[in-house]
Design a protein around this motif. Structure first.
Motif, mmCIF file in Angstrom:
data_model
loop_
_atom_site.group_PDB
_atom_site.id
_atom_site.type_symbol
_atom_site.label_atom_id
_atom_site.label_comp_id
_atom_site.label_asym_id
_atom_site.label_seq_id
_atom_site.Cartn_x
_atom_site.Cartn_y
_atom_site.Cartn_z
ATOM 1 N N PHE A 273 0.802 -1.218 0.000
ATOM 2 C CA PHE A 273 0.000 0.000 0.000
ATOM 3 C C PHE A 273 0.843 1.281 0.000
ATOM 4 O O PHE A 273 0.645 2.184 -0.808
ATOM 5 C CB PHE A 273 -0.925 -0.033 1.222
ATOM 6 C CG PHE A 273 -1.779 1.181 1.383
ATOM 7 C CD1 PHE A 273 -2.912 1.351 0.596
ATOM 8 C CD2 PHE A 273 -1.446 2.164 2.304
ATOM 9 C CE1 PHE A 273 -3.693 2.488 0.723
ATOM 10 C CE2 PHE A 273 -2.227 3.303 2.443
ATOM 11 C CZ PHE A 273 -3.351 3.460 1.645
ATOM 12 N N GLU A 274 1.805 1.350 0.917
ATOM 13 C CA GLU A 274 2.602 2.587 1.064
ATOM 14 C C GLU A 274 3.423 2.915 -0.179
ATOM 15 O O GLU A 274 3.800 4.058 -0.390
ATOM 16 C CB GLU A 274 3.540 2.482 2.275
ATOM 17 C CG GLU A 274 2.831 2.425 3.618
ATOM 18 C CD GLU A 274 2.031 3.697 3.920
ATOM 19 O OE1 GLU A 274 2.377 4.755 3.354
ATOM 20 O OE2 GLU A 274 1.067 3.606 4.693
ATOM 21 N N LEU A 275 3.684 1.901 -0.980
ATOM 22 C CA LEU A 275 4.510 2.135 -2.174
ATOM 23 C C LEU A 275 3.694 2.765 -3.296
ATOM 24 O O LEU A 275 4.232 3.191 -4.305
ATOM 25 C CB LEU A 275 5.123 0.816 -2.656
ATOM 26 C CG LEU A 275 6.067 0.146 -1.662
ATOM 27 C CD1 LEU A 275 6.476 -1.224 -2.165
ATOM 28 C CD2 LEU A 275 7.304 1.022 -1.460
ATOM 29 N N GLY A 276 2.360 2.803 -3.103
ATOM 30 C CA GLY A 276 1.489 3.333 -4.143
ATOM 31 C C GLY A 276 1.328 4.838 -4.056
ATOM 32 O O GLY A 276 0.673 5.448 -4.886
ATOM 33 N N GLN A 277 1.887 5.471 -3.060
ATOM 34 C CA GLN A 277 1.675 6.913 -2.871
ATOM 35 C C GLN A 277 2.911 7.552 -2.246
ATOM 36 O O GLN A 277 3.652 6.887 -1.528
ATOM 37 C CB GLN A 277 0.472 7.094 -1.933
ATOM 38 C CG GLN A 277 0.696 6.332 -0.635
ATOM 39 C CD GLN A 277 -0.513 6.327 0.260
ATOM 40 O OE1 GLN A 277 -1.632 6.433 -0.213
ATOM 41 N NE2 GLN A 277 -0.287 6.208 1.556
ATOM 42 N N ALA A 278 3.065 8.859 -2.522
ATOM 43 C CA ALA A 278 4.184 9.583 -1.911
ATOM 44 C C ALA A 278 4.021 9.517 -0.393
ATOM 45 O O ALA A 278 2.884 9.527 0.089
ATOM 46 C CB ALA A 278 4.184 11.026 -2.392
#
Ligand code: FES
Length: 652
Positions: free
Chosen positions: A318-323
């Motif tokens: 999940f965290e890799l999908g957004q700044a």
């Protein structure tokens, strides 16, 4: 007489030893790299040496003397049973008789170099995590009650200087029968551990174990998973195999997989299961191909991009999908295979290379390990071309890295007649600038389409479509033949003077193969195809250009194209398109699957692991998504070759 002088080549190490000293003993005292698995008992033949004659022969009897004496009985027995290459001696049996020069051939060096195919790439020095040791264990004695394991551990210390060896239950349960069957002689595979982990017994065989142990170097890509099975004794690749990443059914590219996990509860776990199952299927396949037992695989190294990394480990991406694109961990990981449900040796180890940044993964670290820009004198640009391009720029003073979302067009996706590189796909294209007529070659045949025998050559595969390298060549050739303007628009039949330019909706297309006349599917290059390639190449170029800005330079000394696809791109066509910055053509080389090579280096040489961990700390990460200059470069770079950047070398 004084002690004879013993000189070892190629190390040049030398010393004086009493007559009768076994060569292996002399080698050990001098710190010469001479292998031994049986500990000097004349069983393993790992210690083979070649006595050099030269001027030393005149000093009387040397170890090169072919007349075998009393003390050579063991060696003679070995020779009779298994043979020994002429001129070779067993280092543990041959004894020093006079001044000698002794050559240690590469096969007899523990830290031997595994020769790589390309001359410019660095060699791999063998230093595997797990090694085999033959030991003789003291028999049990009622008056000195110690356990069999304790005596085995003592023997490893006494005979191999291995301190503090530990073991697991799975060894204890097979230890006693192995010792008795082997007559108190056993071979053990020991994982050598590191500062934080003691050496550990991984496997035990009764008597002298002739076979090998193995490791896997795995390149876990979003589209394919490729593995090399390596012999940990010799460093050789004994089998290579690949499968499609089964996660494809959850999304073609990385971001669609991240969104799958966002939209579906438990979606990340589904993808974790899928990739691990795929991995196990691949390992079964590769072991079958090499005809070895999967349980002999004791070590595995994985390289992958950050999203694959997280999903393989069972971490929601999940965290890799957004700044700001935060990784759960960027450090290298040393794990056990069972933690990842990998079905190889029950105690097998797993190593994942470190990630460089949220978008620049362990695959890029592996490319850095393989291509070593941090050791380069000249300024090198390394691009690993795939669905995401990983880009490294630097030299021995400084290395910068970024990743750029090229998308799957370079792999033939999003192209009207596109397909993956497979037999039947058009891979090479030429267009005659006068007649505007094309000729091409299809994967699986080396006959050009305008040559005799072409129809017969492609009769089995047919012509099925066009792959990534084919579309790049086609578009570059169209540009050079004047069929296409710098903005990427295809001219009409009137403008170009060829009926191969046909109307296609509101734009034009170039007819590469007319199925209705020539058989098979009709293959055209359309304007949307060109758009897709323009987007992909602009992303690649702008990433490279951004790093060049940051470095403060306008040209690079050389370009290395890595990635399975990089191996097939023609440098000339890539430059005509403006995929890569202007550079002297013969300074553009292909590194093949550099990430896979990096994985193999880390597998075979545990020292390389700490090396790349340190290098990655030094690499400066650039995040393309937040750099305004990236957008600017991107706009300019969609022109062919580029609207703002001159390509003086290309044009000359
Ligand atoms: Fe094993 Fe010489 S060390 S045969």
């Amino acid at each position: 007489a004084s002690h004879p002088l013993v000189v070892f080549t190629p190390s040049g190490k030398r010393g004086r030893f009493p007559v009768g000293t076994p060569v292996l003993t002399a080698a050990r005292q001098l710190g010469v790299d001479l292998d031994s698995v049986c500990g000097g008992r004349g069983i393993c033949s790992k210690c083979q040496i070649t006595p050099s004659y030269g001027e030393f022969s005149k000093h009387g009897v040397t170890v090169a003397d072919d007349a075998l004496t009393e003390w050579n009985k063991v060696e003679q027995r070995y020779k009779d049973k298994r043979g020994l290459i002429d001129g070779r001696r067993l280092g543990c049996q041959a004894q020093v008789q006079g001044d000698v020069v002794i050559d240690v051939p590469p096969e007899s060096q523990v830290h031997r170099q595994v020769v790589r195919k390309r001359a410019e790439a660095r060699d791999i020095t063998m230093n595997p995590s797990t090694r085999l040791y033959y030991v003789e264990v003291e028999e049990p004695d009622m008056h000195k009650p110690t356990g069999d394991m304790e005596r085995l551990i003592e023997a490893l210390d006494a005979q191999w200087d291995l301190k503090g060896v530990k073991t697991d239950l799975h060894i204890l349960s097979v230890l006693q029968p192995a010792l008795r069957k082997g007559g108190w002689k056993v071979t053990v595979a020991v994982h050598l551990g590191d500062e934080n982990h003691p050496p550990k017994i991984m496997h035990i065989w009764p008597g002298f174990y002739e076979g090998s142990i193995y490791g896997l170097a795995v390149d876990l890509g979003s589209t394919t998973i490729a593995a090399h099975l390596c012999d940990l004794k010799t460093g050789e690749v004994v089998a290579s195999s690949g499968i499609m990443n089964p996660q494809i059914r959850f999304g073609e590219d990385l971001m669609s997989r991240v969104s799958y996990s966002m939209m579906n509860k438990g979606g990340d776990q589904e993808m974790t299961r899928a990739v691990r199952e795929g991995m196990n299927a691949l390992f079964t396949q590769i072991a079958a191909e090499a005809e070895i037992d999967k349980a002999l695989i004791v070590d595995a190294v994985f390289v992958c991009n950050p999203v694959m990394h997280h999903l393989f480990l069972g971490i929601d991406p999940f965290e890799l999908g957004q700044a700001p694109f935060a990784l759960a961990t960027s450090n290298a990981l040393a794990l056990r295979a069972v933690e990842l449900d990998l079905n190889i040796h029950p105690a097998a180890r797993v190593y994942l290379l470190p990630c460089i940044a949220g978008h620049v993964g362990a695959d890029a670290a592996a490319v850095a390990l393989s291509e070593a820009p941090d050791k380069s004198e000249d300024l090198v640009l390394v691009v690993d071309v795939g669905t995401n391009a990983e880009i490294l720029l630097g030299n021995k003073d400084k290395v910068l890295a970024c990743s750029s979302p090229t998308g799957p067009a370079f792999e033939g996706a999003q192209i009207s007649s596109g397909q993956r590189a497979a037999p039947g796909a058009i891979e090479r294209v030429e267009i005659n600038p006068e007649t505007k007529e094309p000729r091409f070659r299809v994967i699986g045949s080396d006959i050009w389409s305008d040559e005799d025998g072409f129809a017969a050559a492609v009769a089995t595969t047919g012509i099925t479509g066009i792959c990534g390298s084919g579309i790049i060549e086609a578009i570059a050739e169209m540009r050079m033949a004047g069929l296409l303007d710098a903005s990427g628009l295809i001219g009409s039949a009137e403008q170009t003077g060829t009926t191969r330019c046909i109307q296609d909706g509101r734009t034009n297309a170039y007819l590469l193969w007319d199925g209705s006349v020539e058989g098979g599917p009709t293959i055209t290059v359309t304007n949307p195809d060109i758009r897709a390639i323009q987007m992909a190449k602009a992303a690649l170029y702008s990433g490279a250009r951004l790093l060049m800005d940051k470095f403060g330079i306008d040209t690079v000394d050389r370009v290395v194209l890595a990635g399975a696809f990089g191996a097939h791109i023609s440098a000339k066509h890539a430059m005509v398109l403006g995929m890569i910055p202007d550079c002297v053509l013969d300074k553009v080389t292909s590194a093949g699957n550099a990430a896979g090579t990096g994985a193999r280096i880390a597998l075979l040489n545990t020292k390389a692991r700490s090396e790349i961990e340190a290098t990655v700390q030094q690499i400066e990460k650039i995040e393309t998504a937040v750099e305004p200059r990236f957008q600017e470069h991107f706009v300019n770079a969609s022109a062919i070759p580029n609207s703002a950047e001159p390509f003086p070398i290309l044009n000359s």
